[in-house]
Design a protein around this motif. Structure first.
Motif, PDB file in Angstrom:
ATOM      1  N   PRO A 374     -41.611  11.582 -86.864  1.00  0.00           N
ATOM      2  CA  PRO A 374     -40.396  12.259 -87.337  1.00  0.00           C
ATOM      3  C   PRO A 374     -39.139  11.423 -87.132  1.00  0.00           C
ATOM      4  N   ASN A 406     -37.081  15.550 -82.102  1.00  0.00           N
ATOM      5  CA  ASN A 406     -37.097  17.004 -82.345  1.00  0.00           C
ATOM      6  C   ASN A 406     -36.115  17.443 -83.415  1.00  0.00           C
ATOM      7  N   GLY A 407     -35.479  16.477 -84.080  1.00  0.00           N
ATOM      8  CA  GLY A 407     -34.593  16.808 -85.186  1.00  0.00           C
ATOM      9  C   GLY A 407     -33.279  17.442 -84.775  1.00  0.00           C
ATOM     10  N   LYS A 410     -28.884  13.779 -86.744  1.00  0.00           N
ATOM     11  CA  LYS A 410     -29.302  12.841 -87.793  1.00  0.00           C
ATOM     12  C   LYS A 410     -29.391  11.412 -87.274  1.00  0.00           C
TER      13      LYS A 410
END
Length: 486
Positions: A374, A406-407, A410
């Motif tokens: 991710p 973990n997002g 950005k």
């Protein structure tokens, strides 16, 4: 005597399923997981009057492999019929290559761990030839009967045969892993061992140390994991040594490995080539490969792992170990290069450390490939840049890495700002904090001056505590030593 007085001799025969959309001699699909017998056409099930037509894509993949291993691509090779009877072989013969294979020679350089070091060894290849796979016999859930699934019949394979150059299970596994990485790197096989796309047969024999005479070999069939390959070879070698030391003889045989027991067991006596009654297939013309065709395939080849490894050492100043680790998989190498491209080239070593360290560990823990990470290469590059310019300590960097994974933001800067993670590197501000720490801890100062090194570490800890872990540890150490006259 024991196994230490014997030499193990190992050669591997590896079947790599070529990643063509259709089969080697028919237009039927090669997709995995279809309902039994839904991907077997008239050619695959050997209906009378049908004729095979060679898949050009399978040949191009064989050429690609030959170029990658430094082998000779034959200008003329011949398909033969390998005759034997088995229920999942509808024709009663397998179309393969025998006397004139498409690739001969070449080899692979492997790295084998020897304690704290890694040694390189070159394993020679005998040949690589094209052939078709057989179907599959199913023995479960058929009320005491067996079923036949012909979906795999005609699936294109490249059988890659090594010379008996390996001398331990560790070397055999290193070779198998290197070969697995290579066929994936040059995009001729997906390497999925669970689906049977890459499987090994191990020829194992033993001989007294110092002897030049090869012992009688036994072939362990269809090993579809590196762990099973190692276990099977280790057990088989021990069994052969014990048999010989007890006065017994080794008989050439084909054996199977049982993962449940960790043992091999004989399946049948080993056939010789003449038992298969090979003869040229009259339905297929000789395969002719022109120099122009080889040049065309060569032009589309990716940079190979060894060449990329040398470039990483030369251009990025990486160690041989780091370069070899990063080029073990094409996807990892691409991720690393994209990360370096998104930051300063001077940060290449730092990028390498994070790709091989935190990123690899997280991918392994979550059982993901690097393509599914991710965290994009550019995001890792942003994190590395903030470590390099002193904005983040190593502890803070791991917290930012977690946030990116973990997002939570950005890029690294967004997470640093949101969590207030900026490292204090201002010398004036740090000097004021250190003065306060020294004034508040006179006992530790006295103990340090009396020669107790632990007292210094305690003062460092107090300074880090006072800044809530945000101080630059290196600067704290340097300023404390200066203040204490150390």
């Amino acid at each position: 005597m024991g196994i230490a007085n014997w030499e193990i001799v190992i050669g591997l025969e590896t079947h790599a399923q070529l990643n063509t959309a259709s089969k080697i001699f028919s237009g039927a699909s090669t997709a995995f997981g279809a309902a039994p017998n839904t991907q077997a056409c008239a050619v695959d099930i050997a209906l009378p009057g049908v004729l095979p037509v060679l898949n050009r894509g399978a040949v191009e993949r064989a050429i690609r492999f030959g170029l990658a291993v430094g082998g000779k691509v034959a200008p003329r090779s011949v398909f033969a019929r390998k005759n034997y009877f088995y229920p999942d072989l509808p024709k009663g013969y397998q179309i393969s290559q025998y006397e004139l294979p498409v690739v001969s020679g070449g080899g692979l350089t492997i790295r084998v761990s020897r304690g704290d070091t890694a040694e390189e060894k070159f394993v020679r290849l005998t040949r690589a030839h094209l052939e078709e796979d057989a179907g599959k016999s199913l023995h479960e859930d058929f009320h005491g009967k067996s079923g036949i699934d012909l979906n795999r019949a005609g699936t294109p394979l490249l059988e890659i045969v090594s010379e008996p150059d390996m001398r331990s299970a560790e070397e055999a596994v290193a070779y198998a892993k290197a070969l697995h990485a290579l066929v994936r790197w040059i995009d001729i096989c997906d390497g999925n061992m669970q689906e049977g796309s890459f499987r090994c047969d191990a020829n194992v024999s033993v001989r007294p140390k110092g002897s030049d005479t090869l012992g009688t070999r036994r072939e362990i069939k269809n090993l579809n994991s590196f762990r099973f390959l190692q276990q099977a070879i280790e057990y088989e070698a021990r069994w052969q040594v014990e048999t010989l030391e007890d006065g017994g003889r080794i008989h050439q045989a084909t054996v199977l490995f049982d993962p449940a027991t960790g043992e091999t067991r004989a399946m049948r006596s080993k056939e010789e080539a003449h038992d298969y009654r090979y003869f040229p297939d009259p339905d297929l013309l000789p395969l002719e490969i022109s120099a122009a065709w080889i040049d065309e395939v060569k032009a589309g080849m990716p940079e190979l792992p060894e060449a990329m490894q040398a470039r990483f050492e030369r251009d990025y100043g990486l160690s041989a170990y780091d370069a070899a680790t990063l080029t073990a998989a094409r996807e990892t190498a691409a991720y690393f290069e994209q990360a370096v491209a998104a930051t300063d080239a001077a940060n290449a070593k730092l990028c390498a450390n994070w790709v091989m360290g935190e990123l690899a560990a997280r991918l392994n823990r979550e059982e993901k490939d690097v393509a599914a990470a991710p965290l994009a290469p550019a995001q890792l590059a942003g994190l590395v840049a903030r470590i390099a310019d002193g904005t983040l300590s190593s502890k803070m960097a791991k917290e930012v890495f977690d946030g990116l994974w973990n997002g939570e933001g950005k890029d690294a800067d967004a997470i640093i700002e949101a969590k207030g993670l900026k490292q204090i590197s201002d010398t004036g501000a740090l000097e004021m904090i250190i003065d306060e720490v020294l004034a508040a801890n006179p006992k530790s100062v006295e103990e340090f001056r009396a020669g107790k090194e632990k007292a210094f570490n305690a003062l460092v800890g107090q300074a880090m505590k006072a800044t809530k872990g945000k101080a630059n540890p290196q600067q704290v150490n340097e300023l404390l030593k200066k203040k204490l006259g150390a």
